[in-house]
Design a protein around this motif. Structure first.
Motif, PDB file in Angstrom:
ATOM      1  N   GLY A   1     -92.409 -94.821-107.927  1.00  0.00           N
ATOM      2  CA  GLY A   1     -92.016 -93.472-108.323  1.00  0.00           C
ATOM      3  C   GLY A   1     -91.698 -92.600-107.118  1.00  0.00           C
ATOM      4  N   ALA A   2     -92.442 -92.773-106.038  1.00  0.00           N
ATOM      5  CA  ALA A   2     -92.177 -92.013-104.813  1.00  0.00           C
ATOM      6  C   ALA A   2     -90.826 -92.403-104.220  1.00  0.00           C
ATOM      7  CB  ALA A   2     -93.286 -92.249-103.791  1.00  0.00           C
ATOM      8  N   ARG A   3     -90.519 -93.702-104.231  1.00  0.00           N
ATOM      9  CA  ARG A   3     -89.205 -94.140-103.726  1.00  0.00           C
ATOM     10  C   ARG A   3     -88.074 -93.595-104.586  1.00  0.00           C
ATOM     11  NH1 ARG A   3     -91.957 -98.881-102.545  1.00  0.00           N
ATOM     12  NH2 ARG A   3     -91.420 -99.829-104.529  1.00  0.00           N
ATOM     13  N   ARG A   4     -88.261 -93.609-105.915  1.00  0.00           N
ATOM     14  CA  ARG A   4     -87.225 -93.076-106.808  1.00  0.00           C
ATOM     15  C   ARG A   4     -87.018 -91.578-106.590  1.00  0.00           C
ATOM     16  NH1 ARG A   4     -89.785 -96.009-110.994  1.00  0.00           N
ATOM     17  NH2 ARG A   4     -90.642 -94.026-111.678  1.00  0.00           N
ATOM     18  N   ALA A   5     -88.115 -90.830-106.459  1.00  0.00           N
ATOM     19  CA  ALA A   5     -88.009 -89.383-106.238  1.00  0.00           C
ATOM     20  C   ALA A   5     -87.321 -89.101-104.905  1.00  0.00           C
ATOM     21  CB  ALA A   5     -89.389 -88.739-106.287  1.00  0.00           C
ATOM     22  N   SER A   6     -87.625 -89.890-103.879  1.00  0.00           N
ATOM     23  CA  SER A   6     -86.981 -89.713-102.580  1.00  0.00           C
ATOM     24  C   SER A   6     -85.480 -89.975-102.684  1.00  0.00           C
ATOM     25  CB  SER A   6     -87.611 -90.656-101.550  1.00  0.00           C
ATOM     26  OG  SER A   6     -86.963 -90.559-100.316  1.00  0.00           O
ATOM     27  N   ARG A   7     -85.133 -91.018-103.392  1.00  0.00           N
ATOM     28  CA  ARG A   7     -83.706 -91.347-103.557  1.00  0.00           C
ATOM     29  C   ARG A   7     -82.994 -90.264-104.370  1.00  0.00           C
ATOM     30  NH1 ARG A   7     -79.334 -92.786-101.567  1.00  0.00           N
ATOM     31  NH2 ARG A   7     -77.912 -93.859-102.918  1.00  0.00           N
TER      32      ARG A   7
END
Length: 137
Positions: free
Chosen positions: A102-108
């Motif tokens: 979820g953190a990677r998706r939010a960053s992207r």
């Protein structure tokens, strides 16, 4: 040091109490004599109500892009910039909740909305400048 510990048979019990754990001396004796101690149940067991210290995260936190999101909001396009700020602020909270995906998706998503904000700002300014020159004053 080990000789001192041999003279104090209750040292394991004392350490277990300090750490908030239960200690089974019979099981510890069995584990010491067993050729395969990994097959035995644990000697130290957490007591009820004891919290386990937090684990160290397994991977680095993705970039938040918060500064870029704020700059894009102020200088380029407000709606897309606000979306970028929202996604960039979700990165660290999801990361510390151990939701690494979820953190990677939010960053992207934050990165995408920053790009959208900049592109929208450039397009709007590119159209506004010539049209403002053509309008009578």
């Amino acid at each position: 040091m080990e000789e001192e510990n041999k003279n104090r048979p209750d040292i394991d019990k004392e350490w277990a109490d300090r750490l908030g754990m239960d200690f089974d001396p019979e099981l510890a004796e069995k584990a010491a004599k067993s050729p395969r101690p990994d097959e035995l149940p644990p000697v130290y067991v957490m007591q009820e109500g004891t919290t386990i210290p937090p684990r160290v995260p397994q991977e680095p936190m993705p970039p938040t892009y918060l500064v870029w999101a704020i700059v894009a909001t102020i200088c380029c396009c407000l709606p897309a910039g606000v979306a970028a700020i929202v996604f960039s602020s979700q990165v660290s909270s999801r990361y510390y909740a151990r939701d690494y995906e979820g953190a990677r998706r939010a960053s992207r998503q934050a990165e995408i909305w920053i790009i959208v904000s900049i592109v929208a700002g450039v397009i709007v300014n590119a159209l506004y400048m010539p049209l403002s020159l053509l309008m009578p004053q």
